[in-house]
Design an enzyme around this catalytic site. Sequence first.
Site, PDB file in Angstrom:
ATOM      1  N   HIS A 111      54.404 -17.323   0.835  1.00 38.20           N
ATOM      2  CA  HIS A 111      53.214 -17.387  -0.024  1.00 38.20           C
ATOM      3  C   HIS A 111      53.604 -17.027  -1.465  1.00 38.20           C
ATOM      4  O   HIS A 111      54.442 -16.151  -1.680  1.00 38.20           O
ATOM      5  CB  HIS A 111      52.137 -16.430   0.501  1.00 38.20           C
ATOM      6  CG  HIS A 111      50.805 -16.691  -0.126  1.00 38.20           C
ATOM      7  ND1 HIS A 111      50.491 -16.252  -1.388  1.00 38.20           N
ATOM      8  CD2 HIS A 111      49.727 -17.390   0.313  1.00 38.20           C
ATOM      9  CE1 HIS A 111      49.260 -16.660  -1.695  1.00 38.20           C
ATOM     10  NE2 HIS A 111      48.777 -17.352  -0.668  1.00 38.20           N
ATOM     11  N   GLU A 181      50.575 -25.484  -1.469  1.00 34.68           N
ATOM     12  CA  GLU A 181      49.725 -24.606  -2.288  1.00 34.68           C
ATOM     13  C   GLU A 181      50.245 -24.597  -3.722  1.00 34.68           C
ATOM     14  O   GLU A 181      51.105 -23.759  -4.063  1.00 34.68           O
ATOM     15  CB  GLU A 181      49.758 -23.179  -1.738  1.00 34.68           C
ATOM     16  CG  GLU A 181      49.123 -23.012  -0.383  1.00 34.68           C
ATOM     17  CD  GLU A 181      48.409 -21.668  -0.256  1.00 34.68           C
ATOM     18  OE1 GLU A 181      47.290 -21.652   0.247  1.00 34.68           O
ATOM     19  OE2 GLU A 181      48.965 -20.643  -0.693  1.00 34.68           O
TER      20      GLU A 181
HETATM   21  P1  PGA Z   1      42.416 -19.267  -2.626  1.00 36.25           P
HETATM   22  O1  PGA Z   1      43.842 -18.861  -2.033  1.00 36.25           O
HETATM   23  O2  PGA Z   1      41.700 -20.058  -1.574  1.00 36.25           O
HETATM   24  O3  PGA Z   1      41.763 -17.955  -2.919  1.00 36.25           O
HETATM   25  O4  PGA Z   1      42.680 -20.074  -3.857  1.00 36.25           O
HETATM   26  C1  PGA Z   1      44.578 -19.704  -1.207  1.00 36.25           C
HETATM   27  C2  PGA Z   1      45.843 -18.993  -0.801  1.00 36.25           C
HETATM   28  O5  PGA Z   1      46.435 -18.290  -1.635  1.00 36.25           O
HETATM   29  O6  PGA Z   1      46.280 -19.090   0.364  1.00 36.25           O
END
Ligand code: PGA
Length: 265
Positions: A111, A181
Amino acid sequence: MAPEQVGENGTIRSMSQQLLLVGNWKSYITSTEGAIHLVKTLDKKLPKKLKSKIVLVPAAPLVALVRYVYGGKRMSVGMQDVTQHEEGASTGSVTAAGVVGSGATYCIVGHSERRKDGETNVDVARKIRLLLDAKVTPIVCIGELERDRDGNFYNILEHDVAECLARILPQEVSKVVIAYEPVWAIGASAAPASRVVSEALVFIRKTIASQFGREIALKMKMLYGGSVSPSNAHELLHLGHVNGFLIGRASADADQFIGIIKACQ
Ligand code: PGA
């Protein structure tokens, strides 16, 4: 094998599998009471015939509690990270054995909120290996920090995919989930256009296809994460060609998370 879609330019997309909706509670929920309340409210409000697989990912101290209180009947439980160290003399770490012991069957790795503390693709590759050996499904986050006009972010994605998946065997690819992401979209005011998501996912799938072969790449589950909400989930799902979502903020709010689940029914 799951049906596939061949898009313009011969691009490939998987139309595969049950959707996967992963709620990454991050550190939004920190108390026992808060966790129990959220999981019980979700359980009550879940659609009767759920079409998606739901995974709740609380902060580490709450994982076993959520699993215990809830029993994992209609929602699975995941861990937000795992250490590369073996069990034993590793103070403060959640090992792969610890993930299993907590009852979690999924684990997020790579992440951006861990990478900003120094986690590298090499670390991520090791963690994926440990999780697969422990029979836990890794959810591997990949995404560029920012976009540039020349499209260099594609090189970054290609490089990250290759390095993160360096320690897995072709037959294990379908046991790994990728979450695209883009860091610039996490916690932002809005998610990117579905076309932006779709193009990135097709590119990542093609990269995996060139490394492991097309058949294998088509079996891989690919999620999108970054500011997913009840109002954009339906469009992202259908035009973004995702196999599900990794949801942060909105997953720590029962109504929002249920709204996303319903938008995916
Ligand atoms: P968010 O985060 O939905 O708050 O943008 C997604 C993530 O970091 O997994």
